[in-house]
Design a protein around this motif. Structure first.
Motif, PDB file in Angstrom:
ATOM      1  N   UNK A   5     -30.870 -59.487  17.352  1.00 57.02           N
ATOM      2  CA  UNK A   5     -30.048 -59.776  17.100  1.00 57.02           C
ATOM      3  C   UNK A   5     -29.139 -61.046  16.366  1.00 57.02           C
ATOM      4  N   UNK A   6     -28.694 -60.735  15.487  1.00 52.69           N
ATOM      5  CA  UNK A   6     -28.120 -61.566  14.343  1.00 52.69           C
ATOM      6  C   UNK A   6     -26.920 -61.059  13.659  1.00 52.69           C
ATOM      7  N   UNK A   7     -25.986 -62.718  14.258  1.00 50.98           N
ATOM      8  CA  UNK A   7     -24.503 -62.732  14.086  1.00 50.98           C
ATOM      9  C   UNK A   7     -24.485 -62.390  12.798  1.00 50.98           C
ATOM     10  N   UNK A   8     -24.528 -61.462  11.726  1.00 50.11           N
ATOM     11  CA  UNK A   8     -24.532 -61.219  10.498  1.00 50.11           C
ATOM     12  C   UNK A   8     -23.372 -60.687  10.095  1.00 50.11           C
ATOM     13  N   UNK A   9     -22.762 -60.786   9.035  1.00 50.90           N
ATOM     14  CA  UNK A   9     -21.824 -59.924   8.732  1.00 50.90           C
ATOM     15  C   UNK A   9     -22.576 -58.375   7.462  1.00 50.90           C
ATOM     16  N   UNK A  10     -21.799 -57.267   8.125  1.00 53.76           N
ATOM     17  CA  UNK A  10     -22.728 -55.901   8.759  1.00 53.76           C
ATOM     18  C   UNK A  10     -21.867 -54.993   7.044  1.00 53.76           C
ATOM     19  N   UNK A  11     -23.149 -55.465   6.906  1.00 51.18           N
ATOM     20  CA  UNK A  11     -23.361 -53.978   5.270  1.00 51.18           C
ATOM     21  C   UNK A  11     -23.896 -52.881   5.590  1.00 51.18           C
ATOM     22  N   UNK A  12     -24.303 -52.057   4.654  1.00 48.98           N
ATOM     23  CA  UNK A  12     -25.040 -51.205   4.096  1.00 48.98           C
ATOM     24  C   UNK A  12     -26.128 -51.157   4.878  1.00 48.98           C
ATOM     25  N   UNK A  13     -27.166 -52.038   4.743  1.00 49.31           N
ATOM     26  CA  UNK A  13     -28.035 -52.558   5.194  1.00 49.31           C
ATOM     27  C   UNK A  13     -28.384 -53.192   6.353  1.00 49.31           C
ATOM     28  N   UNK A  14     -27.200 -54.317   6.411  1.00 48.06           N
ATOM     29  CA  UNK A  14     -27.468 -55.547   8.016  1.00 48.06           C
ATOM     30  C   UNK A  14     -26.445 -54.555   8.842  1.00 48.06           C
ATOM     31  N   UNK A  15     -27.366 -54.952  10.320  1.00 49.79           N
ATOM     32  CA  UNK A  15     -26.312 -54.907  11.292  1.00 49.79           C
ATOM     33  C   UNK A  15     -26.374 -55.624  12.016  1.00 49.79           C
ATOM     34  N   UNK A  16     -25.554 -56.007  12.847  1.00 49.91           N
ATOM     35  CA  UNK A  16     -25.296 -57.633  14.048  1.00 49.91           C
ATOM     36  C   UNK A  16     -27.257 -57.031  14.921  1.00 49.91           C
ATOM     37  N   UNK A  17     -27.348 -55.860  15.067  1.00 52.53           N
ATOM     38  CA  UNK A  17     -29.431 -56.107  15.770  1.00 52.53           C
ATOM     39  C   UNK A  17     -30.028 -55.135  15.146  1.00 52.53           C
ATOM     40  N   UNK A  18     -31.358 -55.100  15.260  1.00 56.10           N
ATOM     41  CA  UNK A  18     -32.218 -54.576  14.484  1.00 56.10           C
ATOM     42  C   UNK A  18     -33.406 -54.148  14.948  1.00 56.10           C
ATOM     43  N   UNK A  19     -34.390 -53.819  14.658  1.00 58.06           N
ATOM     44  CA  UNK A  19     -35.448 -54.083  15.736  1.00 58.06           C
ATOM     45  C   UNK A  19     -36.404 -54.264  14.789  1.00 58.06           C
ATOM     46  N   UNK A  20     -37.334 -55.467  15.220  1.00 59.57           N
ATOM     47  CA  UNK A  20     -38.926 -55.828  15.068  1.00 59.57           C
ATOM     48  C   UNK A  20     -40.204 -55.282  15.495  1.00 59.57           C
ATOM     49  N   UNK A  21     -40.781 -55.298  14.335  1.00 60.86           N
ATOM     50  CA  UNK A  21     -42.079 -54.584  14.868  1.00 60.86           C
ATOM     51  C   UNK A  21     -42.535 -55.943  14.664  1.00 60.86           C
ATOM     52  N   UNK A  22     -43.717 -56.435  15.220  1.00 60.18           N
ATOM     53  CA  UNK A  22     -44.283 -57.564  15.035  1.00 60.18           C
ATOM     54  C   UNK A  22     -46.004 -57.429  15.488  1.00 60.18           C
ATOM     55  N   UNK A  23     -46.915 -58.404  15.779  1.00 60.87           N
ATOM     56  CA  UNK A  23     -48.456 -57.939  15.920  1.00 60.87           C
ATOM     57  C   UNK A  23     -48.654 -59.779  15.536  1.00 60.87           C
ATOM     58  N   UNK A  24     -49.610 -59.982  16.284  1.00 61.67           N
ATOM     59  CA  UNK A  24     -50.455 -61.344  16.158  1.00 61.67           C
ATOM     60  C   UNK A  24     -52.029 -60.454  17.032  1.00 61.67           C
ATOM     61  N   UNK A  25     -52.687 -61.735  16.601  1.00 67.71           N
ATOM     62  CA  UNK A  25     -54.367 -61.758  16.744  1.00 67.71           C
ATOM     63  C   UNK A  25     -53.874 -63.248  17.026  1.00 67.71           C
TER      64      UNK A  25
END
Ligand code: PHE
Length: 488
Positions: free
Chosen positions: A347-367
């Protein structure tokens, strides 16, 4: 009743020339006749030819005049025998009736519009417009000049009337027998099946659409990514906490407390419960001291680290918060190398536009292993992204508080024929790993990207609000194709 009427009539007569007239004469609704004809025609009982006629119907304005009289007559009738001052007349009438009525009444030479007084010029008028409108309403034929005049005043409008002329068809019979559609237990027991006529199979009929659950495109892409991670030997991290303390989201990641991302402009703070109750105290001490004065070969940030800021609960701004918890847990046991991944919401407190929402999904990998290098990171990334179908990668130096070095990842998109930014990566800093208690030679390489970005590219969606949120068209979810990554 409609079916009987049609078939019965054709038993004696050659033709029903006009379904409209046929319906009116028998007091049957024309729509019922039309439905019957369509069905009878489908089974070859009748042949039907289309008839189209233009007919006139009243507009809304026309209907009001047909009921209340034309404006000119209303205007005329509102003038008393001795006349009336124009202002008073205007007050007595509806504004549009006054305006239209006046101009028509003057044109008809029914009234005299004096400055002081409006008076009648004729003793009595007839409401021809109203009569004509009623005529049209009743389907009477009226003469072309009258039609023209009503049309010009927008009181009537043409409508296409559709009907049929009907004759016997190849399978004509005076009565349509109901055919059985199923061979039931009752038919078998009673033996009626021997006499019954069964409906033939219609092999070209479309089947019922199969309804079931439908995966949202984000879930389809997530599933594919999960497969890729699992094939590469990664374990999933538990991401089932949207709420997180600032400590794990920021402080453990060596993100200073004045960092702009920790501002309420970028981060959602929780009101209830506003602070966390439990943090591992000895580790908190080490984090505080690395922020304030460094250690492990670092100078730190040299500021007054505040416990209250670390306690504040937030909606996690990245899944790296989960990675920090997992690495801390790992450090509490004898060291074993790990590959971890997660795909979940942030979640990020961002202004919503055609490519941004206040919530999105992250893919994360670590080794996490002893002696890993930047070369290992580039190797893992090229393995990972080639499985997504992106085999040309470029890296650009970047900055994250928790990684050094950090690299933005660009991939050449064969479909779009250009380089697109596809993620962020780096090697976690010693200031993050050593306070956790991980052995000194352990290195952690990690990367993150959004799930929305590749999904939008794959499904050709260019506005994120068409993909996620209340504006999403549900049929998109039913119809979108399956997702297969990396298949050229
Ligand atoms: N957390 C970073 C982000 O939110 C992604 C990232 C993960 C970067 C791991 C480096 C290492 O963009």
């Amino acid at each position: 009743m409609a079916e009987k009427a049609v078939l019965g009539f054709l038993e004696k007569e050659e033709e029903i020339p006009d379904s409209g007239q046929f319906a009116t004469e028998r007091g049957i609704d024309h729509d019922d006749i039309v439905n019957v004809i369509k069905s009878l025609r489908g089974f070859g009982f009748v042949d039907a030819q289309d008839i189209k006629r233009e007919k006139w119907v009243l507009t809304e304005e026309g209907r009001t005049y047909a009921a209340a009289g034309s404006p000119e007559v209303q205007f005329f009738l509102a003038i008393p025998a001795e006349g009336i001052p124009p202002v008073e007349l205007q007050r007595n009438l509806d504004p549009s009736i006054f305006k239209i009525g006046r101009s028509q009444a003057v044109k008809n030479q029914w009234v005299e519009m004096g400055k002081q007084r409006v008076s009648r010029k004729v003793p009595h008028v007839e409401d021809r417009v109203k009569d004509l409108l009623i005529g049209v309403q009743d389907g009477e034929v009226i003469n072309p000049e009258d039609v023209d005049a009503l049309k010009r005043r927008k009181l009537i409008t043409p409508q296409i009337w559709k009907g049929y002329s009907i004759r016997k068809g190849a399978n004509y019979a005076p009565e349509r027998k109901k055919v059985a559609t199923d061979l039931t237990r009752d038919y078998l027991q009673r033996g009626d099946w021997k006499e019954l006529e069964f409906k033939e199979y219609n092999f070209s009929a479309k089947g019922q659409p199969v309804e079931g659950g439908h995966l949202h495109p984000l879930l389809k892409v997530r599933q594919q990514l999960q497969m890729i991670f699992l094939q590469m030997g990664f374990e999933e991290m538990p991401t089932n906490n949207f709420a997180e303390s600032s400590f794990w989201n920021f402080d453990a990641l060596f993100q200073p407390q004045q960092h702009p991302a920790r501002d309420s402009h970028d981060t959602f703070f929780l009101q209830v419960p506003s602070t966390t109750k439990m943090l591992p105290e000895d580790y908190v001490e080490r984090v505080k001291s690395v922020h304030e004065s460094g250690g492990y070969g670092s100078r730190g940030y040299g500021y007054d680290w505040k416990r209250e800021d670390a306690n504040k609960n937030v909606l996690r701004t990245h899944t790296t918060a989960v990675s920090s918890r997992m690495l801390y847990l790992l450090a509490q046991k004898p060291f074993a190398p790990k590959r971890y991944y997660s795909i979940d919401r942030v979640f990020r407190n961002e202004a919503v536009d055609r490519t941004h929402l206040a919530e999105f999904h992250q893919i994360e990998g670590l080794v996490c292993d002893r002696g890993l290098t930047l070369g290992d990171l580039k190797g893992v990334l090229s393995d990972f992204f080639s499985r997504l179908g992106m085999s040309k990668l470029r890296f650009k130096p970047a900055y994250n508080p928790y990684t050094e070095p950090s690299m933005e990842i660009f991939g050449y998109h064969e479909g779009l024929k250009k380089w697109v930014e596809i993620g962020n990566s780096g090697m976690f800093r010693p200031e993050m790993l050593l306070p956790m208690g991980l052995p000194e030679d352990v290195r952690v390489i990690a990367w993150g990207l959004s799930l929305e970005r590749p999904t939008m590219i794959l499904y050709h969606i260019d506005n994120i609000r068409d993909l996620f949120g209340h504006k999403v068209d549900l049929s998109l979810i039913k119809k979108n194709p399956i997702c297969r990554l990396g298949i050229e």
